[in-house]
Design an enzyme around this catalytic site. Structure first.
Site, PDB file in Angstrom:
ATOM      1  N   TRP A 163      32.402  23.167  71.786  1.00 51.96           N
ATOM      2  CA  TRP A 163      31.664  23.290  70.523  1.00 51.96           C
ATOM      3  C   TRP A 163      31.995  22.186  69.519  1.00 51.96           C
ATOM      4  O   TRP A 163      31.292  22.038  68.525  1.00 51.96           O
ATOM      5  CB  TRP A 163      31.949  24.661  69.878  1.00 51.96           C
ATOM      6  CG  TRP A 163      33.403  25.057  69.884  1.00 51.96           C
ATOM      7  CD1 TRP A 163      33.997  25.932  70.753  1.00 51.96           C
ATOM      8  CD2 TRP A 163      34.446  24.594  69.016  1.00 51.96           C
ATOM      9  NE1 TRP A 163      35.345  26.035  70.487  1.00 51.96           N
ATOM     10  CE2 TRP A 163      35.648  25.228  69.418  1.00 51.96           C
ATOM     11  CE3 TRP A 163      34.499  23.709  67.931  1.00 51.96           C
ATOM     12  CZ2 TRP A 163      36.874  25.011  68.778  1.00 51.96           C
ATOM     13  CZ3 TRP A 163      35.731  23.484  67.302  1.00 51.96           C
ATOM     14  CH2 TRP A 163      36.883  24.129  67.725  1.00 51.96           C
ATOM     15  N   GLY A 240      37.449  20.872  77.412  1.00 51.54           N
ATOM     16  CA  GLY A 240      37.852  22.117  76.754  1.00 51.54           C
ATOM     17  C   GLY A 240      39.360  22.241  76.712  1.00 51.54           C
ATOM     18  O   GLY A 240      40.082  21.247  76.779  1.00 51.54           O
ATOM     19  N   SER A 241      39.821  23.476  76.644  1.00 53.34           N
ATOM     20  CA  SER A 241      41.267  23.694  76.489  1.00 53.34           C
ATOM     21  C   SER A 241      41.987  23.544  77.837  1.00 53.34           C
ATOM     22  O   SER A 241      41.385  23.701  78.903  1.00 53.34           O
ATOM     23  CB  SER A 241      41.520  25.093  75.927  1.00 53.34           C
ATOM     24  OG  SER A 241      41.074  26.072  76.838  1.00 53.34           O
ATOM     25  N   GLU A 262      38.659  17.103  81.158  1.00 52.61           N
ATOM     26  CA  GLU A 262      39.032  16.391  79.937  1.00 52.61           C
ATOM     27  C   GLU A 262      39.515  17.469  78.977  1.00 52.61           C
ATOM     28  O   GLU A 262      38.710  18.205  78.409  1.00 52.61           O
ATOM     29  CB  GLU A 262      37.792  15.638  79.425  1.00 52.61           C
ATOM     30  CG  GLU A 262      38.148  14.421  78.634  1.00 52.61           C
ATOM     31  CD  GLU A 262      38.456  14.787  77.216  1.00 52.61           C
ATOM     32  OE1 GLU A 262      39.645  15.075  76.940  1.00 52.61           O
ATOM     33  OE2 GLU A 262      37.551  14.806  76.411  1.00 52.61           O
ATOM     34  N   LEU A 263      40.846  17.568  78.836  1.00 60.05           N
ATOM     35  CA  LEU A 263      41.426  18.752  78.186  1.00 60.05           C
ATOM     36  C   LEU A 263      42.116  18.385  76.869  1.00 60.05           C
ATOM     37  O   LEU A 263      41.818  17.360  76.272  1.00 60.05           O
ATOM     38  CB  LEU A 263      42.351  19.460  79.176  1.00 60.05           C
ATOM     39  CG  LEU A 263      41.698  19.735  80.554  1.00 60.05           C
ATOM     40  CD1 LEU A 263      42.680  20.351  81.531  1.00 60.05           C
ATOM     41  CD2 LEU A 263      40.452  20.604  80.411  1.00 60.05           C
ATOM     42  N   CYS A 296      39.982  16.346  70.389  1.00 61.94           N
ATOM     43  CA  CYS A 296      41.155  16.270  71.259  1.00 61.94           C
ATOM     44  C   CYS A 296      41.979  15.010  71.008  1.00 61.94           C
ATOM     45  O   CYS A 296      43.183  14.997  71.267  1.00 61.94           O
ATOM     46  CB  CYS A 296      40.720  16.343  72.713  1.00 61.94           C
ATOM     47  SG  CYS A 296      39.399  15.186  73.102  1.00 61.94           S
TER      48      CYS A 296
END
Ligand SMILES: NC(=O)c1ccc[n+]([C@@H]2O[C@H](COP(=O)([O-])OP(=O)(O)OC[C@H]3O[C@@H](n4cnc5c(N)ncnc54)[C@H](O)[C@@H]3O)[C@@H](O)[C@H]2O)c1
Ligand SMILES: O=S(=O)(O)c1ccc(CO)cc1
Length: 492
Positions: A163, A240-241, A262-263, A296
């Site tokens: 988001w 995301g996480s 891709e965290l 991030c």
């Protein structure tokens, strides 16, 4: 002092929110039970419902992606590139409307929403060009033998996007997948579905055949487990996480499918002796508070040489206190709200933990107002290194400052976490810059600035921050497989 300005006043900009649909096999589907109510984080007003994909919808999306893959992989790369270029033109034409949707559902300032649309275009541009360069190779061979390596699209892709960057992240994944010749089922974030719908519509209007790109929303765990287990899906990608990244990687591993993950990160900023602390503080405040810190790559742990520490902290705090916080449609607003009540509570919990452990709160440290999810730009100083805020990605307008006495100490602290995505360093020493480049555990390092790479450079993390890279010369690699062909040319 940071303050929330009055609500959006420019009603021509902040007008209606689009109807959210699923997009399956070339058809928009609206009539489904709602799984989520999209909320404007600036005033908590409900913008509209998000339809939830049923199991039958997911099965249909899988059939569509399988069919779409056969069409798209056989479409000449020049035709694929043309569709991507058409989509860029449409995104640029629609930037005002899409920027408005982003600000309504995500909260970031309107100019930032428009900038994000432009960033989405840069990914499509880069990947359209890369689609013309998916060169294979011809291997040296004896007479009457040809040995080749073909680079082929891997197959239908399941892509999951967050988001915080509701159009640039879908663009990054979808553009690379489509450029490689793959079809896609995109599960975009239920919190910010409007931008994803607008993005898909641009590609559809650009001439993408039915089934090549499908969009679903719903219960995230059910969608990911259904899609990843299906034999149709050949590759899985998430931004995301770390927590969700590990869950999806396990599902993908069980089904023997490659992942591009891709965290999260918790970016260190090493600030050495002899630098202009006030100048760096200005850049730090702008960069840290961009998107209310919900990115991030956000610089988070400021690890500062003791000789410039107090100058840096006081300048940083002063600038943070002066930032204009408010509704993203309000002219002059520099920082919007955080995305939801969950983030507000999470950021505040980190601040309270640091406070009880003796940290100095030199700016912010509290919610602003009682409507909308606004949190004051917050700077914490002198934290113990095991404070929660030093070890947990803040994903909010929160920066931590700690003093160190040497580069050894700075590097040890920077590398002490399990994540390693973006990192930054400020130094006038070539020797230190070289050592930092070698020893800092990260995927992207910016020295003497706080910028991030564009489409032409690889982006991604090490350790728990992810697997694989998006962008750069390797942009399409995750979406391609090599096929070795050994062909005898003598008659048989
Ligand atoms: N790397 C990034 O860009 C990024 C983006 C958003 C959030 N985050 C991280 O996530 C943390 C928490 O944010 P949150 O509360 O919104 O996180 P969350 O993990 O609850 O949800 C984040 C997104 O992941 C999706 N998701 C959750 N579980 C899923 C599953 N099993 N399968 C597929 N998708 C799933 C959700 O739909 C949502 O859009 C943040 O603190 C931040 O560290 C990172
Ligand atoms: O797709 S990008 O715009 O490069 C992007 C921005 C932020 C993040 C992580 O929050 C990932 C990708």
């Amino acid at each position: 002092m940071a303050n929330v300005n009055s609500r959006a006043t420019d009603t021509s900009v902040a007008s209606t929110y689009p109807r959210i649909g699923l997009f399956i096999d070339g058809e928009w589907i609206y009539e489904r039970p709602s799984c989520y109510a999209v909320c404007n984080p600036s005033d908590e007003a409900v913008l509209g419902p998000v339809p939830s994909a049923s199991q039958e919808d997911l099965e249909r999306a899988l059939r569509a992606a399988a069919k779409g893959f056969k069409v798209w992989r056989d479409t000449p790369p020049t035709e694929r590139a043309k569709v991507l270029h058409n989509a860029i033109a449409l995104l640029r034409e629609r930037v005002d409307d899409i920027g408005r949707i982003i600000t309504l559902e995500q909260g970031k300032p309107y100019t930032d929403g428009r900038t994000e649309v432009d960033r989405a275009c840069t990914f499509l541009e880069w990947d359209a060009a890369q689609s013309l360069r998916t060169y294979g190779s011809v291997l040296p061979s004896e007479p009457h033998m040809q040995r080749m390596v073909l680079r082929q699209p891997i197959g239908p892709v399941a892509a999951f996007t967050p988001w915080n960057v509701p159009i640039s992240s879908p663009s990054r994944k979808v553009s690379a997948a489509l450029a490689a010749g793959c079809s896609v089922i995109l599960k975009a974030a239920e919190e910010t579905p409007g931008a994803a719908c607008a993005f898909v519509q641009c590609l559809v209007d650009a001439g993408l055949p039915p089934g090549v790109l499908n969009l679903v929303f719903g219960e995230p765990a059910r969608i990911s487990s259904t899609l990843i287990a299906s034999p149709v899906i050949r590759m899985v990608t998430l931004t995301g996480s770390v927590h969700v990244g590990k869950q999806l990687s396990q599902l993908a591993g069980a089904a023997m499918k490659p992942v591009l993950m891709e965290l999260g990160g918790h970016a260190p900023v090493l600030i050495g002796e002899g630098v202009d602390a006030a100048k760096i503080a200005q850049q730090a405040a702008t960069s840290k508070m961009r998107m209310a810190g919900q990115i991030c790559a956000s610089p988070s742990r400021f690890i500062v040489h003791r000789s410039v520490y107090e100058d840096f902290v006081s300048a940083f705090a002063k600038i943070a206190r002066e930032l204009r916080v408010g509704d993203g449609f309000e002219p002059g607003v520099q920082m919007g709200p955080v995305a939801n009540a969950r983030r507000l509570a999470a950021v505040d919990a980190l601040v309270q933990d640091a406070r009880t452990r003796g940290a100095r709160v030199v700016a912010g440290g509290h919610r602003i107002g009682d409507r909308g999810y606004f949190y004051a730009p917050t700077i914490l100083a002198d934290l113990p290194v095991d404070a929660d805020a030093m070890t947990t990605e803040p994903f909010g307008p929160l920066a931590m400052c700690v003093p160190v006495d040497s580069l050894d100490e700075a590097l040890a602290l920077a590398n002490s976490l399990s994540v390693g995505l973006s990192a930054y360093a400020f130094t006038n020493s070539l020797h230190d810059a070289e050592r930092i480049s070698r020893e800092l555990e990260c995927g992207v390092l910016s020295i003497n600035h706080l910028g991030s790479p564009g489409a032409d450079a690889p982006f991604g993390g090490v350790k728990d921050s992810g697997i694989g890279r998006e962008g750069g010369a390797e942009s399409l690699d995750a979406y391609l497989v090599s096929k070795t062909v050994l062909q005898k040319t003598a008659r048989v």
